[in-house]
Write a protein that holds these residues in place. Structure first.
Motif, PDB file in Angstrom:
ATOM      1  N   LYS A  85      82.160 -48.418 -28.153  1.00 51.67           N
ATOM      2  CA  LYS A  85      80.893 -47.975 -28.740  1.00 51.67           C
ATOM      3  C   LYS A  85      80.092 -47.184 -27.720  1.00 51.67           C
ATOM      4  O   LYS A  85      80.480 -46.106 -27.332  1.00 51.67           O
ATOM      5  CB  LYS A  85      80.144 -49.186 -29.286  1.00 51.67           C
ATOM      6  CG  LYS A  85      80.876 -49.828 -30.452  1.00 51.67           C
ATOM      7  CD  LYS A  85      80.266 -51.158 -30.816  1.00 51.67           C
ATOM      8  CE  LYS A  85      81.106 -51.866 -31.843  1.00 51.67           C
ATOM      9  NZ  LYS A  85      82.420 -52.267 -31.365  1.00 51.67           N
ATOM     10  N   GLY A  86      78.959 -47.730 -27.253  1.00 55.05           N
ATOM     11  CA  GLY A  86      78.088 -47.006 -26.350  1.00 55.05           C
ATOM     12  C   GLY A  86      78.745 -46.668 -25.025  1.00 55.05           C
ATOM     13  O   GLY A  86      79.586 -47.413 -24.529  1.00 55.05           O
ATOM     14  N   THR A  87      78.343 -45.540 -24.471  1.00 49.35           N
ATOM     15  CA  THR A  87      78.866 -45.087 -23.186  1.00 49.35           C
ATOM     16  C   THR A  87      77.730 -44.520 -22.344  1.00 49.35           C
ATOM     17  O   THR A  87      76.706 -44.076 -22.861  1.00 49.35           O
ATOM     18  CB  THR A  87      79.934 -43.984 -23.356  1.00 49.35           C
ATOM     19  OG1 THR A  87      79.380 -42.927 -24.141  1.00 49.35           O
ATOM     20  CG2 THR A  87      81.179 -44.508 -24.017  1.00 49.35           C
ATOM     21  N   VAL A  88      77.929 -44.517 -21.055  1.00 49.86           N
ATOM     22  CA  VAL A  88      77.043 -43.839 -20.130  1.00 49.86           C
ATOM     23  C   VAL A  88      77.890 -43.432 -18.927  1.00 49.86           C
ATOM     24  O   VAL A  88      78.874 -44.100 -18.605  1.00 49.86           O
ATOM     25  CB  VAL A  88      75.845 -44.740 -19.707  1.00 49.86           C
ATOM     26  CG1 VAL A  88      76.293 -45.905 -18.850  1.00 49.86           C
ATOM     27  CG2 VAL A  88      74.762 -43.941 -19.021  1.00 49.86           C
ATOM     28  N   VAL A  96      81.809 -48.132 -20.610  1.00 46.88           N
ATOM     29  CA  VAL A  96      82.080 -48.238 -22.040  1.00 46.88           C
ATOM     30  C   VAL A  96      81.828 -49.666 -22.509  1.00 46.88           C
ATOM     31  O   VAL A  96      82.356 -50.617 -21.918  1.00 46.88           O
ATOM     32  CB  VAL A  96      83.555 -47.875 -22.343  1.00 46.88           C
ATOM     33  CG1 VAL A  96      83.841 -47.952 -23.832  1.00 46.88           C
ATOM     34  CG2 VAL A  96      83.903 -46.504 -21.795  1.00 46.88           C
ATOM     35  N   ALA A  97      81.041 -49.810 -23.577  1.00 42.79           N
ATOM     36  CA  ALA A  97      80.859 -51.110 -24.220  1.00 42.79           C
ATOM     37  C   ALA A  97      81.972 -51.247 -25.261  1.00 42.79           C
ATOM     38  O   ALA A  97      82.063 -50.457 -26.194  1.00 42.79           O
ATOM     39  CB  ALA A  97      79.492 -51.184 -24.889  1.00 42.79           C
ATOM     40  N   ASP A  98      82.834 -52.249 -25.077  1.00 40.81           N
ATOM     41  CA  ASP A  98      83.974 -52.444 -25.979  1.00 40.81           C
ATOM     42  C   ASP A  98      83.998 -53.900 -26.476  1.00 40.81           C
ATOM     43  O   ASP A  98      84.623 -54.765 -25.854  1.00 40.81           O
ATOM     44  CB  ASP A  98      85.275 -52.091 -25.268  1.00 40.81           C
ATOM     45  CG  ASP A  98      86.471 -52.053 -26.205  1.00 40.81           C
ATOM     46  OD1 ASP A  98      86.280 -51.985 -27.433  1.00 40.81           O
ATOM     47  OD2 ASP A  98      87.608 -52.094 -25.706  1.00 40.81           O
ATOM     48  N   ILE A  99      83.300 -54.155 -27.541  1.00 42.88           N
ATOM     49  CA  ILE A  99      83.134 -55.456 -28.203  1.00 42.88           C
ATOM     50  C   ILE A  99      82.523 -56.484 -27.263  1.00 42.88           C
ATOM     51  O   ILE A  99      81.321 -56.710 -27.298  1.00 42.88           O
ATOM     52  CB  ILE A  99      84.417 -55.969 -28.870  1.00 42.88           C
ATOM     53  CG1 ILE A  99      84.911 -54.954 -29.911  1.00 42.88           C
ATOM     54  CG2 ILE A  99      84.163 -57.327 -29.532  1.00 42.88           C
ATOM     55  CD1 ILE A  99      86.142 -55.375 -30.669  1.00 42.88           C
ATOM     56  N   ASP A 100      83.323 -57.132 -26.413  1.00 40.83           N
ATOM     57  CA  ASP A 100      82.798 -58.147 -25.515  1.00 40.83           C
ATOM     58  C   ASP A 100      83.180 -57.887 -24.060  1.00 40.83           C
ATOM     59  O   ASP A 100      83.273 -58.792 -23.250  1.00 40.83           O
ATOM     60  CB  ASP A 100      83.225 -59.555 -25.954  1.00 40.83           C
ATOM     61  CG  ASP A 100      84.736 -59.703 -26.062  1.00 40.83           C
ATOM     62  OD1 ASP A 100      85.469 -58.732 -25.768  1.00 40.83           O
ATOM     63  OD2 ASP A 100      85.198 -60.785 -26.442  1.00 40.83           O
ATOM     64  N   HIS A 101      83.402 -56.612 -23.750  1.00 43.66           N
ATOM     65  CA  HIS A 101      83.703 -56.204 -22.377  1.00 43.66           C
ATOM     66  C   HIS A 101      82.915 -54.944 -22.039  1.00 43.66           C
ATOM     67  O   HIS A 101      82.759 -54.062 -22.878  1.00 43.66           O
ATOM     68  CB  HIS A 101      85.202 -55.890 -22.200  1.00 43.66           C
ATOM     69  CG  HIS A 101      86.057 -57.114 -22.179  1.00 43.66           C
ATOM     70  ND1 HIS A 101      86.554 -57.645 -21.012  1.00 43.66           N
ATOM     71  CD2 HIS A 101      86.493 -57.923 -23.173  1.00 43.66           C
ATOM     72  CE1 HIS A 101      87.262 -58.720 -21.292  1.00 43.66           C
ATOM     73  NE2 HIS A 101      87.236 -58.904 -22.601  1.00 43.66           N
TER      74      HIS A 101
END
Length: 138
Positions: A85-88, A96-101
Protein backbone atom coordinates in the motif's frame (compact mmCIF):
# COMPACT_ATOMS: atom_id res chain seq x y z
CA UNK A 1 -10.82 3.76 -14.98
CA UNK A 2 -7.43 2.31 -13.96
CA UNK A 3 -5.61 4.80 -16.22
CA UNK A 4 -7.55 7.71 -14.74
CA UNK A 5 -6.75 6.57 -11.20
CA UNK A 6 -3.04 6.27 -11.95
CA UNK A 7 -3.02 9.67 -13.67
CA UNK A 8 -4.69 11.23 -10.64
CA UNK A 9 -2.28 9.56 -8.20
CA UNK A 10 0.70 10.74 -10.24
CA UNK A 11 -0.64 14.28 -10.49
CA UNK A 12 -1.27 14.44 -6.75
CA UNK A 13 2.10 12.91 -5.95
CA UNK A 14 3.99 15.26 -8.24
CA UNK A 15 2.09 18.32 -7.04
CA UNK A 16 3.27 17.54 -3.51
CA UNK A 17 6.87 17.92 -4.73
CA UNK A 18 6.22 21.57 -5.55
CA UNK A 19 9.01 21.88 -8.10
CA UNK A 20 7.39 19.77 -10.81
CA UNK A 21 4.95 21.21 -13.34
CA UNK A 22 1.84 19.10 -13.64
CA UNK A 23 1.10 17.43 -16.92
CA UNK A 24 -1.24 14.50 -17.39
CA UNK A 25 0.27 11.09 -18.07
CA UNK A 26 -1.66 8.12 -19.38
CA UNK A 27 0.01 5.09 -17.83
CA UNK A 28 -1.22 1.57 -18.42
CA UNK A 29 -0.70 0.14 -14.96
CA UNK A 30 -0.86 -3.63 -14.55
CA UNK A 31 -3.65 -5.27 -12.53
CA UNK A 32 -4.60 -3.40 -9.29
CA UNK A 33 -2.44 -0.33 -8.54
CA UNK A 34 -2.60 1.24 -5.08
CA UNK A 35 -0.09 4.07 -4.64
CA UNK A 36 2.68 5.95 -6.40
CA UNK A 37 5.84 7.65 -5.17
CA UNK A 38 8.76 9.28 -6.96
CA UNK A 39 12.33 10.08 -6.05
CA UNK A 40 12.64 12.59 -8.89
CA UNK A 41 14.28 10.00 -11.15
CA UNK A 42 11.65 7.23 -11.31
CA UNK A 43 8.08 6.49 -10.24
CA UNK A 44 7.29 3.41 -8.18
CA UNK A 45 3.72 2.08 -8.29
CA UNK A 46 2.49 -0.53 -5.81
CA UNK A 47 0.15 -3.23 -7.04
CA UNK A 48 -2.02 -5.77 -5.20
CA UNK A 49 -1.58 -8.34 -7.97
CA UNK A 50 -4.21 -10.18 -10.04
CA UNK A 51 -6.85 -10.12 -7.27
CA UNK A 52 -8.16 -6.96 -5.63
CA UNK A 53 -7.52 -8.32 -2.14
CA UNK A 54 -6.00 -5.64 0.14
CA UNK A 55 -5.70 -7.96 3.17
CA UNK A 56 -4.62 -11.19 1.46
CA UNK A 57 -1.23 -12.61 2.34
CA UNK A 58 -0.87 -14.24 -1.07
CA UNK A 59 2.61 -13.09 -2.15
CA UNK A 60 1.47 -11.91 -5.60
CA UNK A 61 1.82 -8.16 -4.99
CA UNK A 62 4.60 -6.15 -6.59
CA UNK A 63 6.04 -2.72 -7.31
CA UNK A 64 6.58 -1.47 -10.85
CA UNK A 65 9.21 1.10 -11.82
CA UNK A 66 8.47 3.75 -14.45
CA UNK A 67 10.39 6.60 -16.01
CA UNK A 68 8.97 10.03 -15.16
CA UNK A 69 7.55 10.29 -18.69
CA UNK A 70 5.36 7.25 -17.93
CA UNK A 71 7.41 4.61 -19.78
CA UNK A 72 7.45 1.26 -17.97
CA UNK A 73 10.94 0.09 -17.03
CA UNK A 74 10.21 -3.01 -14.92
CA UNK A 75 6.78 -4.46 -14.18
CA UNK A 76 8.07 -6.40 -11.17
CA UNK A 77 10.93 -4.25 -9.90
CA UNK A 78 10.06 -5.67 -6.47
CA UNK A 79 7.94 -8.83 -6.22
CA UNK A 80 6.62 -11.42 -3.75
CA UNK A 81 4.77 -8.79 -1.72
CA UNK A 82 1.31 -9.41 -0.29
CA UNK A 83 -0.76 -6.26 -0.78
CA UNK A 84 1.65 -3.29 -0.84
CA UNK A 85 0.00 0.00 0.00
CA UNK A 86 1.60 3.26 1.15
CA UNK A 87 5.15 4.09 0.17
CA UNK A 88 7.71 6.77 0.87
CA UNK A 89 11.28 7.26 -0.33
CA UNK A 90 13.71 8.41 2.33
CA UNK A 91 17.52 8.37 2.45
CA UNK A 92 17.82 6.00 -0.51
CA UNK A 93 15.22 3.55 0.77
CA UNK A 94 11.83 2.75 -0.70
CA UNK A 95 9.69 2.05 2.39
CA UNK A 96 6.57 -0.03 1.78
CA UNK A 97 3.62 -0.80 4.06
CA UNK A 98 2.64 -4.40 3.28
CA UNK A 99 -0.26 -5.57 5.49
CA UNK A 100 1.64 -6.19 8.75
CA UNK A 101 5.22 -5.46 7.68
CA UNK A 102 7.15 -2.29 6.99
CA UNK A 103 9.71 -3.14 4.32
CA UNK A 104 12.77 -1.09 3.35
CA UNK A 105 14.26 -1.62 -0.12
CA UNK A 106 17.31 -0.10 -1.75
CA UNK A 107 15.67 2.29 -4.22
CA UNK A 108 18.38 1.69 -6.83
CA UNK A 109 18.33 -2.11 -7.07
CA UNK A 110 15.23 -3.28 -5.16
CA UNK A 111 17.19 -5.28 -2.58
CA UNK A 112 15.29 -5.87 0.67
CA UNK A 113 17.30 -4.39 3.55
CA UNK A 114 14.70 -3.99 6.32
CA UNK A 115 11.68 -6.08 7.32
CA UNK A 116 9.93 -4.77 10.43
CA UNK A 117 7.06 -7.00 11.55
CA UNK A 118 3.83 -5.73 13.07
CA UNK A 119 2.45 -9.27 13.55
CA UNK A 120 -0.77 -9.22 15.53
CA UNK A 121 -1.86 -5.85 14.17
CA UNK A 122 -5.66 -5.78 14.06
CA UNK A 123 -5.77 -3.80 10.82
CA UNK A 124 -3.39 -3.46 7.87
CA UNK A 125 -0.63 -0.87 7.60
CA UNK A 126 -1.23 1.83 5.02
CA UNK A 127 0.28 5.33 4.96
CA UNK A 128 3.88 6.18 5.84
CA UNK A 129 5.19 9.61 6.87
CA UNK A 130 8.73 10.83 7.53
CA UNK A 131 9.30 12.90 10.67
CA UNK A 132 13.07 13.31 10.43
CA UNK A 133 16.20 11.29 9.56
CA UNK A 134 15.50 8.77 12.35
CA UNK A 135 11.71 8.39 12.48
CA UNK A 136 8.98 7.06 10.20
CA UNK A 137 5.31 6.90 11.12
CA UNK A 138 3.11 4.06 9.81
Amino acid sequence: MKNLLIGLMIALGLSACGSVKLKPLNIEAPQHPESVVTNGDFMYITNFGPELAPQAKDGDGFISRYRLNGDLMETRFISRLNAPKGTVIHQGFLWVADIDHLLGYDVENGELLYDISFEGATSFLNGIAVEDDDHLFV
